[in-house]
Design a protein around this motif. Structure first.
Motif: not given
Length: 274
Positions: A103, A107, A115, A117, A136, A163
């Motif tokens: 991300t 971004c 965003v 993902r 995010c 993430e």
């Protein structure tokens, strides 16, 4: 669709984009609510034929109306594909299905922090997908609801809080269909070796996998308990499982997934440099 009708733009119109678009249209979304940027004439022709969507060969002002932009491009070309899109979509929510791109890179390339993902898998093509999602911090609950609405058309999903956990999702469900196909190959080979036709062996193997998965999904019991139920001491299943354990198959399988996770992390490092 349940939300006020959003406009969705897809950058890339290949298999994964088509799976999502097909699901959205089945849910009642109109083709005119969908914009696709797809430079390849053959892929664009398929979109027109399948969904009545005329794809744009390049990014342009038509993208200004997008509430959500779905990035369905090859990871290697993400950054160059993003440059002409960014001026039109800074106010939109962005959903990336591009494997391995983190991300922080996304971004930077799309010019916003809104965003999400995701890591889908190929059974999404038949509405049986499993997708891992990571948002995010600037992604709102309404944004997440819109993403869920889109991903639900391809199957199930799971949100992860970190993430880095998407690398584990990649190892389990992202690469996972290949592990199933690998076992199907082995079971078919064994069946043929025992005198069945390849067609018979394959039919038995595929139906057994899907049936066992359906049973597991419907059951509240652990896979260990389900396995023990089928394994009477001294019986045929016991002989097979004992052989697998003697060969260290489970440990090898766990090791294989760790290898996939490590590779997913390495790819994220490589792609982020662009």
């Amino acid at each position: 669709m349940s939300h006020s009708t959003p406009h969705i733009a897809f950058i890339g119109g290949g298999n994964m984009a088509s799976a999502i678009i097909g699901g959205l249209i089945r849910q009642g979304m109109k083709p005119e609510q969908i914009t696709v940027v797809e430079p390849f004439a053959e892929t664009a022709a398929k979109l027109l034929n399948d969904f009545g969507i005329t794809a744009l060969p390049a990014a342009g002002p038509a993208l200004d109306q997008a509430d959500l932009v779905v990035w369905a491009v090859k990871p290697q070309i993400f950054s160059e594909a993003a440059a002409p899109v960014m001026p039109h979509t800074r106010g939109a929510l962005h959903l990336s299905v591009a494997a391995g791109i983190r991300t922080d890179s996304i971004c930077r390339w799309v010019g916003t922090d809104r965003v999400v993902r995701c890591m889908p898998n190929t059974p999404a093509l038949v509405g049986q997908g499993m997708t891992g999602l990571f948002a995010c911090p600037s992604v709102t609950p309404a944004d997440k609801a819109l993403v869920e609405q889109v991903i639900r058309t391809t199957g199930q999903y799971v949100w992860v809080q970190q993430e880095s956990h998407l690398d584990a999702v990649t190892a389990l469900s992202g690469s996972g269909p290949a592990y199933v196909f690998y076992f199907l190959e082995a079971m078919t080979q064994a069946g043929v070796g025992m005198g069945l036709s390849a067609e018979q062996a394959y039919q038995l193997a595929v139906a057994t996998f899907s049936g066992a998965s359906t049973l597991a999904a419907a059951s509240t019991e652990s896979p260990e308990v389900l396995r023990q139920r089928v394994t009477s001491k001294g019986g045929t299943t016991y002989a097979a499982i004992t052989s697998l354990d003697d060969s260290g198959v489970k440990a090898s399988f766990v090791k294989a997934m760790h290898a996939a996770e490590v590779r997913a992390r390495e790819l994220g490092d490589e792609f982020g440099k662009a």
